[in-house]
Design a protein around this motif. Structure first.
Motif, short mmCIF file in Angstrom:
data_model
loop_
_atom_site.label_atom_id
_atom_site.label_comp_id
_atom_site.label_asym_id
_atom_site.label_seq_id
_atom_site.Cartn_x
_atom_site.Cartn_y
_atom_site.Cartn_z
N LEU A 86 -6.78 5.55 6.90
CA LEU A 86 -6.43 4.18 7.32
C LEU A 86 -7.84 3.60 7.57
N LEU A 87 -8.90 4.28 8.36
CA LEU A 87 -9.84 3.86 8.67
C LEU A 87 -11.28 3.59 7.48
N LEU A 88 -10.95 4.53 6.59
CA LEU A 88 -11.82 4.29 5.39
C LEU A 88 -11.28 2.92 4.60
N ALA A 89 -9.89 2.79 4.47
CA ALA A 89 -9.59 1.75 3.80
C ALA A 89 -9.53 0.51 4.36
N LEU A 90 -9.74 0.50 5.51
CA LEU A 90 -9.57 -0.87 6.64
C LEU A 90 -10.77 -0.96 7.45
N PRO A 91 -11.97 -0.72 6.90
CA PRO A 91 -13.32 -0.84 7.85
C PRO A 91 -13.36 -1.97 8.80
N PRO A 92 -13.17 -3.37 8.43
CA PRO A 92 -13.26 -4.68 9.34
C PRO A 92 -12.30 -4.51 10.58
N LEU A 93 -11.28 -4.06 10.19
CA LEU A 93 -10.28 -3.84 11.28
C LEU A 93 -10.35 -2.73 12.13
N ALA A 94 -10.77 -1.46 11.48
CA ALA A 94 -11.05 -0.50 12.10
C ALA A 94 -11.95 -0.46 13.15
N ARG A 95 -13.16 -1.07 12.74
CA ARG A 95 -14.47 -1.40 13.73
C ARG A 95 -14.07 -2.45 14.77
N ASP A 107 -7.97 -3.05 -3.20
CA ASP A 107 -8.32 -3.25 -1.66
C ASP A 107 -7.13 -3.30 -0.74
N VAL A 108 -7.17 -2.72 0.38
CA VAL A 108 -6.10 -2.64 1.21
C VAL A 108 -6.64 -3.05 2.49
N ASP A 109 -5.74 -4.21 3.12
CA ASP A 109 -6.07 -4.35 4.56
C ASP A 109 -4.69 -4.42 5.27
N LEU A 110 -4.91 -4.08 6.64
CA LEU A 110 -3.87 -4.12 7.57
C LEU A 110 -4.08 -5.57 8.46
N GLU A 111 -3.00 -6.17 8.55
CA GLU A 111 -2.87 -7.69 8.97
C GLU A 111 -1.87 -7.74 9.76
N GLY A 165 3.51 -11.82 14.31
CA GLY A 165 2.89 -10.70 15.08
C GLY A 165 3.08 -9.45 14.31
N ASN A 166 3.95 -9.23 13.27
CA ASN A 166 4.23 -7.88 12.73
C ASN A 166 3.03 -7.35 11.50
N ARG A 167 3.02 -6.12 11.88
CA ARG A 167 1.81 -5.49 11.09
C ARG A 167 2.14 -5.31 9.29
N ILE A 168 1.33 -5.59 8.71
CA ILE A 168 1.39 -5.61 7.27
C ILE A 168 0.33 -5.31 6.53
N TYR A 169 0.56 -4.35 5.30
CA TYR A 169 -0.49 -4.00 4.45
C TYR A 169 -0.67 -5.05 3.38
N GLU A 170 -1.96 -5.47 3.27
CA GLU A 170 -2.03 -6.60 2.24
C GLU A 170 -2.99 -5.76 0.99
N ILE A 171 -2.18 -5.60 0.06
CA ILE A 171 -2.76 -4.55 -0.93
C ILE A 171 -3.15 -5.20 -2.17
N ALA A 219 4.26 -2.45 7.24
CA ALA A 219 3.61 -1.60 7.69
C ALA A 219 4.18 -0.19 8.51
N VAL A 220 5.47 -0.80 9.04
CA VAL A 220 6.34 0.07 9.72
C VAL A 220 7.49 0.64 8.92
N SER A 221 8.17 -0.32 8.14
CA SER A 221 9.22 0.21 7.58
C SER A 221 8.93 0.59 5.92
N GLY A 222 7.28 0.03 5.35
CA GLY A 222 7.30 0.52 4.06
C GLY A 222 7.53 -0.41 2.96
N SER A 223 8.63 -1.43 3.50
CA SER A 223 9.17 -2.24 2.52
C SER A 223 8.21 -3.37 1.77
N GLU A 224 8.16 -3.37 0.69
CA GLU A 224 7.46 -4.47 -0.03
C GLU A 224 8.11 -5.92 0.35
#
Length: 236
Positions: free
Chosen positions: A10-19, A55-59, A64-70, A86-91
């Motif tokens: 996750l931290l590799l895929a999302l450096p802006p958010l992780a930092r 690219d993968v971003d966690l937004e 306010g729900n967490r989603i992966y933007e792929i 990001a919780v259920s994995g549903s598209e």
């Protein structure tokens, strides 16, 4: 400890958010199993959308729900942007495809320029805070003035460029307050600030700050709460 390999990915895929300011919250969510493993999500996505992940971003969405933007480069050479819970994995259906505009871009522009002749500087299809799909257009008029127009993408009607944002804008935290309350780690010389809003209607300030040690950070700060959303070090 089982969550650590996923955290590393996750931290590799999302450096802006992780930092950024949310790193601790993400770490806790991963270790608690509250977020779906990224490798599991990517495997599922690529089975239904063959191609290369660019690219993968966690937004967070507007609620306010967490989603992966792929972002995927499909085998036919086209790019696709997918949203995954990001919780259920549903598209999820992307805002731009969930409600295809009834008025195409060319027609909307032609009607606008007939009433306000000039040259288009910028044009974007967005989802407004009230969930309407809109065309946001910046036009340099023939007299040299720069104007922004907002067009309802379903009706083609011109919307008051200020009216559709009025309710949100009146709740924005004053910029001086935000800058004075920056976390200690980002205290330095402010070089540039811009007010932006994303496809979910969320307003944020883009702030460029140079620290005392010479490092430069670009921050995304929620314009209502004042919370740092992302903090990315950039090379200068």
């Amino acid at each position: 400890m089982k969550a650590l390999p996923f955290l590393f990915i996750l931290l590799l895929a999302l450096p802006p958010l992780a930092r950024g300011e949310e790193q601790y919250a993400i770490r806790r969510a991963v270790e608690a199993g509250q977020l779906k493993p990224l490798n599991e999500i990517l495997t599922r996505i690529q089975s239904s959308h063959p191609g290369k992940v660019l690219d993968v971003d966690l937004e967070r969405d507007i609620n306010g729900n967490r989603i992966y933007e792929i972002t995927i480069l499909k085998n036919d050479g086209q790019r696709a942007k997918l949203l995954v819970d990001a919780v259920s994995g549903s598209e999820l259906r992307h805002a731009s495809t969930a409600a295809n505009p009834r008025i195409n871009m060319a027609k909307a522009l032609r009607n606008l320029l007939a009433r306000h002749p000039g040259n288009v500087l910028e044009l974007e299809l967005k989802q407004a805070a009230d969930q309407r799909m809109i065309y946001e257009v910046q036009v340099i008029l023939l007299d040299g003035r720069l104007r922004e127009f907002v067009i309802d993408a379903n009706s083609g009607e011109l919307i008051d460029g200020n009216g559709h944002r009025q309710e949100v804008l009146k709740n924005l935290k004053p910029l001086p307050d935000i800058l004075e309350r920056l976390p200690a780690r980002y205290r330095g010389v402010i070089h540039e600030v811009e007010l932006e809003y994303d496809q979910y209607g969320r307003y944020f300030y883009e702030v460029e700050v140079r620290l005392a040690d010479g490092r430069v950070f670009e921050l995304d700060i929620d314009a209502i709460s004042g919370k740092v959303l992302n903090g990315e070090e950039v090379e200068r």
